[in-house]
Design an enzyme around this catalytic site. Sequence first.
Site, PDB file in Angstrom:
ATOM      1  CG  ASP A  27      43.443  37.603  48.880  1.00 41.96           C
ATOM      2  OD1 ASP A  27      43.139  37.120  49.981  1.00 41.96           O
ATOM      3  OD2 ASP A  27      43.033  37.143  47.790  1.00 41.96           O
TER       4      ASP A  27
ATOM      5  CG  ASP B 208      39.056  32.742  48.794  1.00 37.36           C
ATOM      6  OD1 ASP B 208      38.810  33.961  48.623  1.00 37.36           O
ATOM      7  OD2 ASP B 208      40.185  32.273  48.681  1.00 37.36           O
TER       8      ASP B 208
END
Lengths: 928, 532
Positions: free
Chosen positions: A527, A602
């Site tokens: 990430d 996200d």
Amino acid sequence: MMGPLLVLWLAVCLSGTWAVDRGNFKTCDQSAFCKRQRALKPGQSPYRALLETLELTNTKLTLQLINDNNKVRLLLELYRLQGNMTRVKINELKPLKPRFEVPDVLINDPPTEPLSLLSQDENGVVLSLGADSQRLIVSAKPFRLDIMEGREVLLSLNSRGLLAFEHLRIRKDTKVDPEGTENKEENEAANEPAEGEEKAKEDEKVEDGMWEETFKSHTDSKPNGPSSISLDFSLPGVENVYGIPEHADSLKLKTTDGGDPYRLFNLDVFQYEVFNPMALYGAIPVMLSHSAQRTMGIFWLNAAETWVDISSNTAGKTVFGQMLDYVQGSSETPQTDVRWISESGIIDVFIMLGPTPTDVFSQYASLTGTQAFPPLSALAYHQCRWNYNDQEDVAAVDQGFDDHDIPYDFIWLDIEHTDGKRYFTWDPHKFPQPKDMLQGLLDKRRKMVTIVDPHIKVDSSYKIHNEIRSKGFYVKSKDGGDYEGWCWPGNSGYPDFTNPEMRAWWASMFAYDQYEGSMENMYTWNDMNEPSVFNGPEVTMHKDALHGNWENRDLHNLYGFYVQRATAEGLIERSGGVERPFVLARAFFAGSQRYGAVWTGDNAAEWDHLKISIPMCLSLGLVGVSFCGADVGGFFKSPSTELLVRWYQTGAYQPFFRAHAHLDTPRREPWLFGPENTALIREAVRQRYALLPYWYQLFYHAHHSGQPVMRPLWVEYPQDTATFSMDDQFLLGRDLLVHPVTEEGARGLTAYLPGKGEVWFDVHTFQKHNGAQNLYIPVTISSIPVFQRGGSIIPRKARVRRSSSCMEHDPYTLFVALSPKRFAQGELYIDDGHTFNFDKHKQFIHRRLFFANNALSSRNLAPGSQFTTFSWIEKIVILGASKPSKATLKTPDGKESLLEFDFDASMSVLTLRKPGVNAGVDWTVVLQ
Amino acid sequence: MSCALLLLLMSWALAMRTGAAVEIQRPRGVPLSKRQFYEENKPFTCLDGFSTISFDRVNDDYCDCRDGSDEPGTAACPNGSFHCTNAGFRPAFIPSSRINDGICDCCDTTDEYNSGATCQNTCREMGRKERESLQIMAEITKEGFMLKQQLIHEAKRGQEDKQGKLTELQGSKKDLEEKVEALRTVKETAEDPEKEAKERHLKAWGEQKELIRMEKDKTRMAEAFLELDDDADGYVSVAELQSHLELDPDSDGSLTETETQGLLGGADKVDTSTFETVWSGIKDKYLSEGQSDPPAPVETPQEEETRDFVSDHYPEDYAGEEEDVEEDEEDDDHEEEEEEEKVPPTVQTPEKRADDEVSMPPYDTETQSLIDAAQKARDDFDEVERALREVDDQMKNLEKEIGFDFGPSAEFAYLYSQCYELSTSEYIYRLCPFNRVSQKPKFGGSETNLGLWGQWAGPEDSLYSVMKYDHGQGCWQGPNRSTTVKLTCGKETVVTSTSEPSRCEYLMEFTTPAVCQEPASLDEVLQGHTEL
């Protein structure tokens, strides 16, 4: 220590609203080079080709260009590449210092084909591009390039005169620049309240932002000065352009007149909004153009911050206006104009001439490679959350899936599993026995993913940090010290993944004896690899940070690509090169498809985010990245039960199928919403598992030939204009059409079934529908509208078990959907599901299944391959069939046996009972 | 739950005794109870009656029945189930999809007959363990249930006591109310003459004060006259008065002759008797020649300084404190310490006490006795009224307690106004049943409210197995904290674990005898389990 920092950071970022804080990110106007370049309007190009410098070799043509305003010379290189592509490279003839050329993205030096000179005069040269009477015309004054086929112009470069190359220069305060390039720019800049001086001095040709630029509190020192590049492309006859992910926008790209261009700059955008051209986590500078006649692609190989402007001569017109043009015969040809602007580097463009979508995919794959072939289990369902709290929590969730009879393959651990956000470690209290935990999962034939982010906690008691520091592997700040920024662990360093030695070292950290507590059923998630720097400009790295000799400015968009690559290589190495890796990354670039999966970052638990997941993944698929998904349920906020169910139903038919949730949201494991919703989610997940053989086969093809797994309809129906802007439904391969329900409270929807003269079968009811129609479908909360194309054969495994590994040896059910001409074909691909043996040792089964003349046969497509399977053919379901008097199975040993069958006359469905033949051998079923 | 466990324990014991562990021939995966539907060599009718197939299609690894009943021993049907006998342990059904999936589900290994998985028969061991734990559970349940009976008994008695107390209180409330009324009358009766007498006294004192005041004024006038009459001719002249600038009617700084004449009522000079009228016009302004300096101004600068202190220093200190608060890990909604009210100190303006003020003379004995009588009546009244309020409070609390849902037999009543703590590595958790749940960091920091008593929240068939506490302290960007308390049978009343499965949603496990169910009698076990 990091807790409060995180809280502070979040508090600053959140400040009460849920929308993205646009003020944190630059508009074109706030990005000095974009503003300078965009101020340049179409017109006569100052560039002229110096035909006397033309050199033609076997592999390329070179030619100098001169800017008549400042006399700076550029070097143009033209290549004709194998597979109907043209490469155009433009650099400064004599740059002050080398300009960055993107390495490691192309899988090889693209093989060339000879260009031949057809004609030449003082106005230019005409070159042959080989077949199809394709020619490349170089016009000298002003310089432009046209690619023609017959009498048609396919594409023109610099036809609007927007080629602009900011040559490297010595700073003004040390030397007076004798050039006039900026004269024009000066005028544009005049309305800036520079020093309030009406008339800039003759020698002051420096514009704001050329040698230094400040955004919010961050100053970008620009030791190399202005270096941006720009080039325009005109596409006559084209009204539809696609690609250039990642943007949360419609599949068909919009014109950017009057707004910001599409931006390509890898950024960690907090709570991004849908339907706008803002940059997101990844960047793939590839655009596809499409018309009913032709599909082409433009690959702008540049890893710096890039902006793409799109305009169209028809976009502004109303339908009535277009009609009027048509009636009056005054219609100009529709045309789309595209302009690429990058902050540094060189112009290196690959023009993929198609002409079909399939050709463009192959062409692009030949340049940057194909989708990594994932382990089969990675195509199954993934359960993730920030965070599963501890080993007991993991065990409880694992058991929850069994208790509710919902399959899953991977459970994921986010950042909280580590010891203080020190990646490659475990929290000693929450995860004291990681191997026990992994063994527990292994016993159920399940797997785990742990997160390993590229920011490294600056902590002298942390081995990883100490090694990177002592080896000098960190990215350096402009002053030469290790670059540091804030991220989850607090103060962090950023390893220089562009350095091959660093990558080799990083890869070695995944060895079982290095990554303590890791096991073979543990995979990796990268990430924050944009990279995310909480206190950096636009939440990322300073552009003047140094990767060896190069600035982050030059290669920013490549960082995430390298992180994923190094990690994937680590996973391969730890198994001695035997096992296929699985690595998920948030940031990506062209070529990232070779290293694993990506997701759309996200997102939020909102219906619009569910809808946008379709065009976002379709756009990625068009430019090579097939293994794409969105967080099921939405990352931020808490979904309504209906939204969660609909998201599972949609995600079950998207390539990467993972539920994920923010730390602050209530738990949402599938069984927490009452038995009815548990059943709905179970059913969606089970449909995914049953279809895994088809998904696996599609990925094999994506890996083999670069064809996308999830496709816009126009890819298979390129002449059907009705499909060109569709992005609420999609195809999986050629044969499944999916129109998930993405509207709240939907009672029905209209799906478009393409293909005149074709038929489609509802996969749940087997009802037949004609192609080329808008079909209204009443829906309930359990509906997932999916159709199988008449003429196709799709293998499924009907015995859904608790993980995909448990289904390995299970038999197949073949769904044969007959075309109106009573024909169908499909494939069956089988291998061990997790190693490279399919590639290295040709250990796989690849069979062609076809139905013709009332006989269904299985034939070997890969005679050189070798693999044995326990799987057999359990059932054959023929849709659109008529009732036979008998069905005979013929096997290679010459045996014939009668098959029992069942015929449903109302739906014309013929079910052949238990052929029982091994899935890897030749067989034929004859219907009489 | 414990009832069911015990039941199983008994059935196992029974099985051992009757030798039922012997395998009876039937198709794989079929429970004994359904054996009769699977008759060998006879057509098999799916258990839903939907279709009939030949017997060789039972367990032939192809799903023919809609309900999956033809494949009890294979994974062919998506909705089938497999029965493991699990001799030595308890039998179980598993989904068909777990047959031959390489994972050992049945302790007798029968689910993995063709997967290559090597499973160990663990039934005996599991049976032994289960028997042990069942025995322990049974003992706990038994003892717990006995304790529960006691609790019920106590609760009943407690309830009766409370009810009695309430009745009692109701009686005394009535008495008190009457008393209050009676004493109010007494009080009011006593207060009237008191008031009159007091007023009388005050009036007399007022008159006396006026006399004194006038006397004083006269003296002052005489003094002033003497002071003004510089030439002591018995007259105050214009010239003599003119030196008193403070008397200037238009305050222009000069006292003219005409003005002075005006003050003297038009005369040039006045004698003592006429001065009386003049005096009344000037006495307020007149300054005795001995004290002509004006009084020092009030000390306002000091006040400003105080304000400066408040505005300059306080905010800085405050900002510093705030940062500290932010650094408090996790507890982002950390309660701010009660700020001390920082009021600038009020500057006392020195009260000019007339030194000549004379205090009131004491009441005469008659008035004093009236006052004393009234005061006593008031005290008596207040006392009874306070008593009444106390009784009211007690009644309210009792009614509240009586009104609580303490379970079907009030077995949870004993938890009322108790608190139970559990200490973990970081926090001390505190459960005060029917009141609140809280969490306090072990090493400093304030307590966090994890929820206030909400309601019983168990499933329909066991409502009293779960307590819900909600509306606790708000979470940053999230809901208010809440806690679910799961109750299990135990001899002790104790919090056994806490966790936070979801952000700000806590889970607490709590054992108490109050949830122990009556252990099943042997007869019921025998009746309810004839299959073996």
